[in-house]
Design an enzyme around this catalytic site. Structure first.
Site, short mmCIF file in Angstrom:
data_model
loop_
_atom_site.label_atom_id
_atom_site.label_comp_id
_atom_site.label_asym_id
_atom_site.label_seq_id
_atom_site.Cartn_x
_atom_site.Cartn_y
_atom_site.Cartn_z
N ASN A 9 0.86 -1.18 0.00
CA ASN A 9 0.00 0.00 0.00
C ASN A 9 0.91 1.23 0.00
O ASN A 9 1.47 1.58 1.03
CB ASN A 9 -0.90 -0.03 1.25
CG ASN A 9 -1.77 1.20 1.36
OD1 ASN A 9 -1.79 2.04 0.45
ND2 ASN A 9 -2.48 1.35 2.46
N TRP A 10 1.03 1.83 -1.16
CA TRP A 10 1.96 2.98 -1.29
C TRP A 10 1.39 4.27 -0.70
O TRP A 10 2.09 5.26 -0.61
CB TRP A 10 2.31 3.20 -2.77
CG TRP A 10 3.23 2.17 -3.33
CD1 TRP A 10 3.88 1.17 -2.64
CD2 TRP A 10 3.64 2.03 -4.70
NE1 TRP A 10 4.64 0.42 -3.50
CE2 TRP A 10 4.51 0.92 -4.76
CE3 TRP A 10 3.35 2.72 -5.87
CZ2 TRP A 10 5.10 0.50 -5.96
CZ3 TRP A 10 3.92 2.30 -7.07
CH2 TRP A 10 4.79 1.21 -7.11
N LYS A 11 0.11 4.26 -0.37
CA LYS A 11 -0.52 5.47 0.18
C LYS A 11 -0.25 6.65 -0.77
O LYS A 11 -0.25 6.46 -1.98
CB LYS A 11 -0.05 5.70 1.61
CG LYS A 11 -0.25 4.44 2.46
CD LYS A 11 -0.03 4.63 3.92
CE LYS A 11 -0.24 3.30 4.64
NZ LYS A 11 -0.12 3.39 6.09
N HIS A 95 -9.63 1.37 5.12
CA HIS A 95 -8.34 1.59 5.78
C HIS A 95 -8.52 2.59 6.91
O HIS A 95 -9.29 3.54 6.79
CB HIS A 95 -7.32 2.11 4.75
CG HIS A 95 -5.92 2.05 5.29
ND1 HIS A 95 -5.43 3.00 6.16
CD2 HIS A 95 -4.93 1.14 5.12
CE1 HIS A 95 -4.19 2.66 6.49
NE2 HIS A 95 -3.86 1.55 5.87
N GLU A 97 -6.81 4.98 7.84
CA GLU A 97 -6.56 6.38 7.46
C GLU A 97 -7.77 6.99 6.78
O GLU A 97 -8.03 8.18 6.92
CB GLU A 97 -5.30 6.45 6.57
CG GLU A 97 -4.04 6.22 7.40
CD GLU A 97 -2.87 5.62 6.64
OE1 GLU A 97 -2.89 5.63 5.39
OE2 GLU A 97 -1.95 5.11 7.30
N GLU A 167 -5.37 -4.73 10.82
CA GLU A 167 -4.39 -3.65 10.96
C GLU A 167 -4.65 -2.88 12.26
O GLU A 167 -5.46 -1.94 12.27
CB GLU A 167 -4.49 -2.68 9.78
CG GLU A 167 -4.16 -3.28 8.44
CD GLU A 167 -3.55 -2.26 7.47
OE1 GLU A 167 -2.59 -2.62 6.80
OE2 GLU A 167 -4.01 -1.11 7.42
N GLY A 173 2.48 2.68 10.76
CA GLY A 173 3.42 3.78 10.55
C GLY A 173 4.14 4.22 11.82
O GLY A 173 4.77 5.27 11.86
N SER A 213 3.50 -1.86 10.40
CA SER A 213 4.95 -1.90 10.59
C SER A 213 5.56 -3.26 10.24
O SER A 213 6.48 -3.72 10.92
CB SER A 213 5.33 -1.47 12.01
OG SER A 213 4.89 -0.15 12.26
N GLY A 234 2.88 -0.95 4.37
CA GLY A 234 2.92 0.48 4.04
C GLY A 234 4.36 0.93 3.82
O GLY A 234 4.95 0.72 2.75
N GLY A 235 4.96 1.51 4.84
CA GLY A 235 6.30 2.11 4.74
C GLY A 235 7.33 1.24 4.03
O GLY A 235 8.02 1.70 3.11
P1 13P Z 1 2.98 0.64 7.77
O1 13P Z 1 3.53 -0.65 7.19
O2 13P Z 1 3.71 1.84 7.31
O3 13P Z 1 2.85 0.55 9.27
O4 13P Z 1 1.49 0.79 7.18
C1 13P Z 1 0.62 -0.28 7.27
C2 13P Z 1 -0.59 0.03 6.48
O5 13P Z 1 -1.33 0.94 6.80
C3 13P Z 1 -0.87 -0.80 5.30
O6 13P Z 1 -2.15 -0.56 4.81
#
Ligand code: 13P
Length: 257
Positions: A9-11, A95, A97, A167, A173, A213, A234-235
């Site tokens: 997930n590149w956001k 999600h 977010e 999640e 993050g 994470s 994510g990251g």
């Molecule tokens: P991180 O891996 O940066 O914690 O993000 C997880 C995420 O929100 C994947 O959708």
């Protein structure tokens, strides 16, 4: 046996150029892991380009969000049919977010899930408890509330195609990962709940990812858990070397299963 799904997930990251470079490196580094399903969720602007670059590979395309409507006057929105048009297989819905920063509630997420299934997109439904809920020992209550409400109108045939991402919001993050035991506990609870809602056959086939994470260093332990069928990253998914290392960790984890 459930196939593990490792998704990036590149956001709100990456230009077209960054995206193309990423795919080039990734494809060369995951050749020896055909048993793992891999998906990339770039921002909307890069979907078509990434889709083109992935053609002929086994990597699937995912969107990070969508609107529930067919078409119409919804400035700034993207429809399920538009995602099909660029060959998306998956769409991430619910999600944290989106829930936190864009006011998405379970009703809206439910409508989006319905629309995804109607358009032959596979939703990756994200659920997870907040820091406060975890500390109030209310993790399971939060997961149950979200899952029941998000799936309230989803039929058995549709539920069999669903992917769930567990999640924990406090792990996203933050660098704070849920321990493999905690992640497994959450995933197992969700699977049991799917069993209550749709029966044991569906519960056994639904894939449940862990997200929060995930890194090359912790991926193998997390993905070796019985009820964890992949990762939503994510990251660490922004770097193709790190993301490929997570895919390889998933392949090692499958060998212990
Ligand atoms: P991180 O891996 O940066 O914690 O993000 C997880 C995420 O929100 C994947 O959708």
């Amino acid at each position: 046996m459930r196939t593990k799904l490792v998704a990036a997930n590149w956001k709100m990251h990456k230009t077209l150029r960054d995206s193309k470079e990423f795919v080039g490196v990734l494809l060369s580094q995951i050749k020896n892991t055909p048993e793992i399903e891999v998906a990339l969720a770039p921002p909307f602007t890069a979907l078509a380009t990434v889709g083109e670059t992935l053609k002929g590979s086994r990597v699937r395309l995912a969107a990070q969000n969508m609107h529930f409507g067919g078409q119409g006057a919804y400035t700034g929105e993207i429809s399920p049919a538009m995602l099909r048009d660029v060959a998306c297989t998956y769409v991430i819905l619910g999600h944290s977010e989106r829930r936190q920063h864009f006011g998405e509630d379970d009703d809206l997420i439910n409508r989006k899930l319905v629309a995804a299934f109607e358009n032959q997109l596979i939703p990756i439904l994200c659920v997870g408890e907040s820091f406060q809920e975890r500390h109030a020992q209310a993790t399971e209550k939060a997961l149950e509330r979200q899952l029941r409400a998000d799936l309230k109108t989803i039929a058995v045939e549709q539920a069999s195609r669903l992917v769930i991402a567990y999640e924990p919001v406090w792990a996203i993050g933050t660098g704070e990962t849920a321990s493999p035991t905690d992640a497994e506990q959450g995933a197992r609870f969700l699977r049991e709940l799917v069993g209550l809602l749709y029966g044991s056959k569906i519960a056994e086939s639904v894939r449940i990812q862990y997200g929060g994470s995930v890194k090359p260093e912790n991926a193998e332990d997390l993905l070796s858990q019985l009820n964890i069928d992949g990762a939503l990253v994510g990251g660490a998914s922004l770097d193709p070397h790190q993301f490929a290392a997570i895919v390889r960790a998933a392949a090692r984890a499958m060998k212990h299963a």
